[in-house]
Design a protein around this motif. Structure first.
Motif, mmCIF file in Angstrom:
data_model
loop_
_atom_site.group_PDB
_atom_site.id
_atom_site.type_symbol
_atom_site.label_atom_id
_atom_site.label_comp_id
_atom_site.label_asym_id
_atom_site.label_seq_id
_atom_site.Cartn_x
_atom_site.Cartn_y
_atom_site.Cartn_z
ATOM 1 N N MET A 152 -18.594 -32.679 2.789
ATOM 2 C CA MET A 152 -19.934 -33.229 2.719
ATOM 3 C C MET A 152 -20.363 -33.783 4.074
ATOM 4 S SD MET A 152 -20.489 -32.744 -0.443
ATOM 5 C CE MET A 152 -22.089 -33.474 -0.219
ATOM 6 N N ARG A 153 -21.537 -34.246 4.105
ATOM 7 C CA ARG A 153 -22.112 -34.757 5.343
ATOM 8 C C ARG A 153 -21.321 -35.897 5.954
ATOM 9 N NH1 ARG A 153 -23.125 -35.206 1.970
ATOM 10 N NH2 ARG A 153 -21.292 -36.331 1.388
ATOM 11 N N ARG A 154 -21.708 -37.064 5.704
ATOM 12 C CA ARG A 154 -21.187 -38.296 6.251
ATOM 13 C C ARG A 154 -21.210 -38.272 7.771
ATOM 14 N NH1 ARG A 154 -22.880 -39.491 6.069
ATOM 15 N NH2 ARG A 154 -22.913 -40.857 7.831
ATOM 16 N N SER A 207 -16.868 -31.567 7.867
ATOM 17 C CA SER A 207 -15.473 -31.454 7.456
ATOM 18 C C SER A 207 -15.471 -30.948 6.026
ATOM 19 C CB SER A 207 -14.767 -32.803 7.565
ATOM 20 O OG SER A 207 -15.330 -33.700 6.642
ATOM 21 N N GLY A 208 -14.296 -30.722 5.506
ATOM 22 C CA GLY A 208 -14.168 -30.323 4.108
ATOM 23 C C GLY A 208 -14.976 -29.081 3.775
ATOM 24 N N LEU A 230 -17.283 -27.645 6.399
ATOM 25 C CA LEU A 230 -16.534 -26.975 7.460
ATOM 26 C C LEU A 230 -16.105 -25.582 7.015
ATOM 27 C CD1 LEU A 230 -15.344 -27.189 10.268
ATOM 28 C CD2 LEU A 230 -13.299 -28.178 9.260
ATOM 29 N N GLU A 266 -7.111 -25.152 8.822
ATOM 30 C CA GLU A 266 -6.880 -26.403 9.543
ATOM 31 C C GLU A 266 -5.551 -27.037 9.176
ATOM 32 O OE1 GLU A 266 -10.143 -29.611 10.650
ATOM 33 O OE2 GLU A 266 -10.379 -28.837 8.632
ATOM 34 N N GLU A 322 -10.162 -36.410 7.152
ATOM 35 C CA GLU A 322 -11.460 -35.751 7.294
ATOM 36 C C GLU A 322 -11.950 -35.210 5.968
ATOM 37 O OE1 GLU A 322 -11.001 -32.730 10.170
ATOM 38 O OE2 GLU A 322 -10.905 -34.166 11.814
ATOM 39 N N GLN A 323 -10.997 -34.805 5.131
ATOM 40 C CA GLN A 323 -11.400 -34.224 3.859
ATOM 41 C C GLN A 323 -11.724 -35.269 2.817
ATOM 42 O OE1 GLN A 323 -7.979 -31.794 3.212
ATOM 43 N NE2 GLN A 323 -8.906 -29.998 4.163
ATOM 44 N N ARG A 377 -13.934 -37.876 2.923
ATOM 45 C CA ARG A 377 -15.165 -38.674 3.025
ATOM 46 C C ARG A 377 -15.750 -38.983 1.664
ATOM 47 N NH1 ARG A 377 -15.792 -38.682 8.772
ATOM 48 N NH2 ARG A 377 -13.626 -38.189 9.092
ATOM 49 N N GLU A 378 -15.842 -37.965 0.827
ATOM 50 C CA GLU A 378 -16.315 -38.199 -0.535
ATOM 51 C C GLU A 378 -15.083 -38.094 -1.418
ATOM 52 O OE1 GLU A 378 -19.387 -39.023 -1.586
ATOM 53 O OE2 GLU A 378 -20.019 -39.177 0.504
#
Lengths: 422, 573
Positions: free
Chosen positions: A1-3, A35-36, A39, B364, B529-530, B532-533
């Motif tokens: 997601m963004r962030r 990211s995630g 990405l 990654e 990094e993964q 965040r949510e």
């Protein structure tokens, strides 16, 4: 997601410093803030890059708080060839490092004008976002008009809450959710003040700031307003709030950007053709707020394959790869390839035109603040709005005094920043 | 032991190396100290002086600013430093318990010690999952049928504290277990027969025996407490971050507000807090030579009373369940596809390996696993070379005793230094040398941070090698022979140092975050990094956590038997 909303602190030297020892020929280093899932989508786009035969493309995710970390602290050794930066101010502040893409033309859109400095255009908007949306489920909210005015909307919310059906889910644990709320209301009430604040020439003591806080406070303190209660939403992140509506069926609406779509489609069983949204409510007769975000590709080193990569990213083919998954809008094509249920065309039109008052593109305010106002977990505007939320919704303090305290905190932070913390 | 008088009492034989015997200082031991000095001096000491100088650039002005800005963070950091000894004490209590539980001891110790190999980030993920306020997802709320907001203002520190305790208690248990075994029972018996009370025995026998290893454990846990960073970042929701702020995190997030000098002052404060403690430990505990372990009597000790053993068994089982849960939760969560893991907890149906597929999809993670592994391995080898030489010089180099004490003190102080203290200066130096983000730079930094503790550990082990052996070897012609003989004899300690370093580098978050570029691919950074949510990344995060934990965990479990010896005595017997 963004962030990446914390990113205003991310100066380009930061990106540059992170690139490691570059300089090897035949490689294109790309720095992104995604990211995630995002990405992964970007990897898919790059995978289709025709220049892959010649160039080895490597992507570095530089996250968001990373900007906080570096600032001026770590000098740059090697620059990436291409960086996708999350707002125009970053470009303007680092013109000496960025290679212009082309000469400006009179016909350029307001978006391109954002990246125009002198006679040159310094970047290309690859991905844009619409941040003035409210997503809802019809079975709870009922039919919604295409455009709500604030008071009608608040009345409907109150009505739902009274009937014991929580109108909203909200992810207060993500500071940017609250700043987005604030910005949307402010942009609807007074775009001039909004821009003044963004440019740092407007005092936070302006009465409209307090009005915005009062409106929010009145809304947030409605008993039964939030799914799970205020204490719970304080610990809820944005993604969970989306699921609270579309998976757990615990509330009717959630305020979010266009990237809410992939969260719903991927993590809930909610049928995509029944997902609905309407634009963020605006005051009666006032302009429709269109808050946007965008990631611009900039070229940091000539001679690498960076330019050809940017050209590819501009193409509709590149855009469609990601567009089909949702959470991606492009101003470079006319909305082909988007998920049918998303109703992307009006979104893109709004984003392209910008806010109703004279076609200005209005970026996230909190992204443009610096110093002690700069948001980030536990700091800046994120903390101030979180504290305000806690006061009115959790502790149930009176809205007026809580708004006064928030204004004072904002003003103090702004003046501390202006006084020039080194 | 021919010089033992009467009882078995005495002579905790003076096993110290024969320091000060040779009047002339020889050059070879000094030469052996050179690599460690260069590494530690260049990477830790000089930058430290740079930071100190910057922090004092405005008299105490920067310190005033730092205090004004980071009061909550400083208070929390002090809290963590106070919490660390409590964790050690709990470990001591559990160790006593473990000594009584004879049958399940190996299992108990294995389960308790496993979290040592788990990174703070991963344990943060596990505890956030367990304490999720949503009863659909959170284990505890599901068990209690409640909706307690555990991650909220009232509980978040408890959750963080449990995660920390979960991680470190095992180490204390394992080491104290061995330590308790070293207590000279004959001496206790004699004292009892001479009428010494419980307190007297404790003071004159038990505490002195436990003090050296106790100090070491405390030192390690204190370092953990001072370096609290990724645990806080990942386990506390964003809205709680201001409340759980610690100095290391505040410096990172808001250091910009304070400017260079203010930020420097802030990390110096953190450093000073912990240095005081470390200096005391170094002075009292670490510079003593550890008691010579004597072979434990083969005869089993008399069984405890029935009630005692029942309690012990219950507590032991409880401990195993409690300690096993976080990793089990991670494992079970990871075998749910991302959507299922986002919706509901691990006990719900809908299994599948899709989370693993997604975790590896962008490439990654794999890249990071390989890179981190290589970096950890090289750092460990480099550290071994440097630290073995230095430790030998300190133990058997014939340096003046004062010099040895001073060096040990310096090592103890540097061992607890939080990376934030030097990272800014290092970043500038590396940038100047065109090394910023380069793997070489990271390896040097990791090795340098490992040197102080490694030297302390190894010196203790080396010093216990019987003097006769060293003397005999000295007569042999080849120059390196004594060193190798001593190191070989202390191979558990050598192995321990290597394994510890590997695990530390593997689990590193902050050095990679502050000095490494994304290209370096630090596993924990990729996981972070993964995250965040948190909800929607639960499955992928858990899968990544399981994969990244498997490596150090396997290493520690396989070598566990020797690690205990390496940490406590260090000499192969």
């Amino acid at each position: 997601m963004r962030r990446r909303d914390a990113l205003k602190a991310l100066a380009l030297p930061a990106l540059a410093g992170l690139a490691g020892c570059g300089g090897d020929r035949g490689r294109i280093h790309v720095a992104v803030v995604w990211s995630g899932w995002e990405l992964t989508q970007f990897h898919r786009v790059l995978h289709a890059f025709p220049g892959r035969d010649t160039w080895d493309v490597s992507v570095q995710s530089v996250g968001d708080d990373i900007g906080t970390l570096l600032g001026d602290r770590v000098a740059d050794v090697a620059v990436p060839d291409v960086a996708l930066v999350p707002y125009a101010g970053l470009v303007g502040a680092n013109l000496d490092r960025i290679v212009p893409l082309r000469t400006a033309a009179a016909t350029d859109s307001p978006w391109d004008r954002l990246l125009t400095f002198g006679h040159d255009v310094y970047g290309m908007w690859f991905k844009v976002a619409h941040k003035s949306m409210v997503w809802f489920r019809e079975d709870r909210l009922g039919a919604a008009p295409t455009r709500w005015d604030w008071d009608t909307w608040v009345a409907r919310c109150r009505d739902l809450a009274q009937r014991g059906s929580p109108p909203l889910a909200i992810g207060v644990a993500d500071g940017w959710v609250l700043t987005d709320w604030f910005e949307n209301v402010l942009l609807g009430l007074d775009p001039q003040v909004y821009r003044g604040l963004a440019a740092g020439r407007q005092s936070w003591r302006h009465p409209v700031v307090r009005t915005v806080l009062e409106r929010l406070g009145t809304l947030w303190s409605i008993p039964g307003f939030f799914a799970g209660g205020p204490e719970r939403v304080l610990l809820t992140q944005f993604d969970q709030s989306v699921l609270d509506v579309f998976e757990r069926d615990a509330a009717a609406m959630v305020v979010g950007a266009d990237f809410t779509w992939p969260v719903i489609t991927q993590y809930s069983a909610f049928p995509p053709d029944r997902i609905r949204w309407f634009p963020f409510p605006s005051p009666q007769g006032g302009p429709q707020p269109v808050l946007v975000g965008g990631d611009a590709a900039v070229l940091l080193r000539e001679g690498s394959g960076g330019r050809s990569l940017i050209d590819w990213l501009r193409s509709p083919e590149a855009a469609q790869i990601w567009a089909a998954e949702g959470g991606f809008l492009s101003i470079n094509d006319r909305g082909a390839g988007y998920p049918p249920g998303l109703n992307a065309r009006p979104l893109i039109e709004q984003v392209r035109k910008g806010s109703g008052d004279g076609g200005t593109v209005t970026f996230d305010l909190s992204d443009q603040l610096s110093g002690r106002l700069a948001g980030g977990e536990g700091r800046g505007t994120w903390k101030i709005f979180k504290d305000f939320f806690t006061a009115v919704a959790v502790e149930r303090s009176a809205v007026g005094p809580a708004a006064d305290r928030a204004v004072a905190a904002l003003d103090l932070a702004a003046r501390a920043s202006a006084a020039g913390a080194p | 032991m021919s010089d033992e008088p009467l009882f078995e009492v005495a002579p905790r034989e003076d096993t110290r190396a024969p320091m000060g015997r040779r009047p002339a200082l020889r050059w070879r031991p000094l030469l052996m100290l050179v690599p460690a000095t260069i590494l530690v001096g260049g990477v830790l000491l000089l930058p430290l002086f740079g930071t100190l100088a910057a922090s004092l650039g405005d008299g105490i002005g920067h310190y005033r600013d730092a205090w004004g800005d980071a009061r909550v963070a400083i208070r929390n950091s002090v809290g963590w430093l106070v919490f660390a000894p409590l964790v050690c004490l709990a470990g001591l209590a559990l160790a006593r318990l473990g000594r009584s539980a004879r049958r399940s001891r190996a299992l108990l110790i294995g389960v308790l010690a496993a979290p040592v190999a788990v990174s703070a980030l991963v344990s943060g993920v596990a505890f956030r999952l367990i304490f999720d306020p949503n009863p659909q997802r959170g284990t505890v709320n599901a068990l209690l049928h409640t909706e307690i907001p555990f991650l909220g203002p009232r509980w978040i520190l408890v959750v963080l504290g449990s995660a920390f305790a979960w991680q470190w208690i095992g180490l204390a248990v394992v080491v104290f277990q061995a330590g308790l075994g070293e207590i000279p029972r004959d001496l206790l018996r004699v004292m009892r027969s001479l009428g010494a009370g419980r307190l007297g025995r404790l003071r004159s026998v038990v505490v002195p025996t436990l003090l050296p290893i106790g100090s070491l454990v405390l030192l390690i846990v204190l370092v953990g407490a001072a370096r609290i960073f990724d645990l806080v970042l990942i386990a506390a929701p964003g809205s709680m971050q201001d409340q759980v702020d610690v100095v290391g995190v505040h410096w990172w997030r808001s250091g910009g507000d304070l400017g260079y000098g203010g930020a420097a002052a802030l990390v110096v404060v953190l450093f000073l807090l912990i240095v005081v403690i470390a200096a005391v430990l170094g002075r009292w505990g670490l510079s003593r030579d550890w008691p010579r372990a004597r072979p434990e009597p083969a005869a089993p000790r008399p069984p405890r009373s029935a009630v005692g053993s029942w309690t012990v068994r219950t507590l032991g089982t409880g401990a195993i369940v409690f300690w096993g849960t976080p990793l089990l939760v991670l494992l079970l969560t990871s075998v749910h596809p991302p959507a299922a893991a986002a919706r509901a907890g691990w006990w719900h149906g809908g299994f599948g390996l899709d989370s693993y597929r997604q975790a590896f999809e962008s490439g990654e993670l794999l890249h990071a696993l390989v890179n981190t592994g290589a970096r950890a391995l090289i750092s460990a080898l480099l550290l071994l070379v440097v630290a073995v030489l230095a430790a030998y010089a300190l133990a058997w180099g014939g340096l003046p005793r004062v010099a040895v004490r001073v060096l040990i003190g310096v090592a103890a102080v540097l061992a607890v230094m939080p990376p934030q203290t030097v990272i800014v200066v290092l970043g500038r130096v590396f940038a100047y040398l065109q090394l910023l983000g380069a793997p070489t730079a990271l390896i040097l930094v990791h090795a340098a941070f490992g040197v102080p503790l490694a030297v302390l550990l190894l010196r203790n082990a080396f010093a216990q090698v019987p003097r006769e052996l060293v003397r005999a070897r000295r007569l042999e012609p080849e120059p390196g022979s004594v060193l190798f003989a001593v190191a070989a004899r202390c191979w558990p300690a050598v192995l321990t140092v290597a394994v510890l370093e590997f695990v530390l580098v593997w689990n590193d978050f902050i050095v990679g975050l502050l000095l490494g570029g994304p290209e370096n691919g630090q596993v924990m950074l990729v996981l972070y990094e993964q995250s965040r949510e948190f909800t929607t990344s639960t499955g992928v995060l858990a899968a990544g956590a399981v994969v990244s934990t498997a490596v150090p965990l396997a290493l520690v479990l396989v070598t566990g038997k020797w690690l205990v010896r390496g940490l406590t005595a260090g000499v192969s017997r």
